[in-house]
Scaffold this active site. Sequence first.
Site, PDB file in Angstrom:
ATOM      1  N   SER A 141     -12.341   1.954  -2.167  1.00  0.00           N
ATOM      2  CA  SER A 141     -12.597   2.672  -3.416  1.00  0.00           C
ATOM      3  C   SER A 141     -14.015   3.202  -3.544  1.00  0.00           C
ATOM      4  CB  SER A 141     -12.275   1.784  -4.630  1.00  0.00           C
ATOM      5  OG  SER A 141     -10.893   1.449  -4.639  1.00  0.00           O
ATOM      6  N   GLN A 178       0.865  -1.180   0.000  1.00  0.00           N
ATOM      7  CA  GLN A 178       0.000   0.000   0.000  1.00  0.00           C
ATOM      8  C   GLN A 178       0.902   1.230   0.000  1.00  0.00           C
ATOM      9  OE1 GLN A 178      -3.766  -0.741   0.302  1.00  0.00           O
ATOM     10  NE2 GLN A 178      -2.602  -2.473  -0.539  1.00  0.00           N
ATOM     11  N   ALA A 204     -11.822   2.684   4.348  1.00  0.00           N
ATOM     12  CA  ALA A 204     -10.834   1.808   3.715  1.00  0.00           C
ATOM     13  C   ALA A 204     -10.030   2.542   2.643  1.00  0.00           C
ATOM     14  CB  ALA A 204     -11.530   0.590   3.119  1.00  0.00           C
ATOM     15  N   HIS A 205      -9.094   1.798   2.040  1.00  0.00           N
ATOM     16  CA  HIS A 205      -8.156   2.399   1.093  1.00  0.00           C
ATOM     17  C   HIS A 205      -8.846   2.943  -0.151  1.00  0.00           C
ATOM     18  CE1 HIS A 205      -7.356  -1.946  -0.631  1.00  0.00           C
ATOM     19  NE2 HIS A 205      -8.600  -1.557  -0.760  1.00  0.00           N
ATOM     20  N   ASN A 206      -8.327   4.082  -0.613  1.00  0.00           N
ATOM     21  CA  ASN A 206      -8.778   4.752  -1.838  1.00  0.00           C
ATOM     22  C   ASN A 206     -10.211   5.246  -1.783  1.00  0.00           C
ATOM     23  OD1 ASN A 206      -6.508   2.648  -3.003  1.00  0.00           O
ATOM     24  ND2 ASN A 206      -6.520   4.598  -4.098  1.00  0.00           N
TER      25      ASN A 206
END
Length: 342
Positions: free
Chosen positions: A260, A199, A240-242
């Site tokens: 995302s 990441q 969460a990520h993005n």
Amino acid sequence: MEFSATQIAALVNGTVEGDGDAKVSTFAKIEEGHPGAISFLANPKYTHFLYDTESSVVLIRRDFELERPVKATLIRVDDPYATVAQLLDMVSKMTAPQPCGIEEPCHVAAGVSVSDDVYVGSFSYIAEGVTLGKGVKIYPQCYVGPGAVIGDNTILYPGVKIYHGCKVGKNCILHSGVVIGADGFGFAPVNGAYNKIPQIGIVVIEDDVEIGANTTVDRATMGCTRIKRGVKLDNLIQVAHNCEVGENTVIASQAGIAGSTKVGANCMVGGQVGFAGHIHVGDNVQIGAQSGLNKDVASGSRIMGYPAVDIKDFARQTVNIKNLGKLYDEVSRIKKELDNNK
């Protein structure tokens, strides 16, 4: 610290009705009012307390019509809830301690510029390459990783962790236990096992954001996870990520946003709402508590349920579910009658 009703009215552009010399030195809920306290009436459910409260001063709407006399001095304002928030903010700024300087023991890496009005509490760690703005307050046991940026007047309460390279804007408040920039949950299935996907992105927290205790915002796989200006996140939320959360959106406790997903501006999200990954939620969306979102949501929607549907449809579904027992009994009765008539 004591103020008269007249002084308070001048501060909030209100109109006094009653004794302008009535003095207050504290705040109280209208149902728990006592002499020397100021209360407010914003929710109609509490109207009956207005006529018996012992508070010396009560904030009410300008257009509120009294049904009978009241003992308290009234201050009429446009929005009592917003006004009491304004007064609480004033008092907080006047009475809250304003620590400054670097306490020992702590670690501030060589080359990190710390202005005179910055505070770094004991047992905090400020890594190399960190940028600290003016007026930053970093309370004890915080970690700010290499290359991180903390904007002017931002507060990190005890135990906040900012991972490397992440950016926090101006006038932000991060409460105890917040983690910004831990790895996103990225793993690739290979031969029955899961290989970690590095990441390498960051988290960007824009200006005027407040994040509640033990909330986490994961770093992006690549690019950035972004929390936009004015967002308010409650305690125990996972972003969460993005992901991206739009300007002035508010999210209540225990919500979770999968990777995302993009949430628009000016949304209101209830507690324990779950967002599936890779979906888009438009602007000005209202989402009821414990809802589950598995697809895109159009701007201006009001939704609730699992899976989430229009709130009117959810209300109808709820009524129908409550009637299922009666419906089952009726169908059973009809079936029995038909069987007996064969």
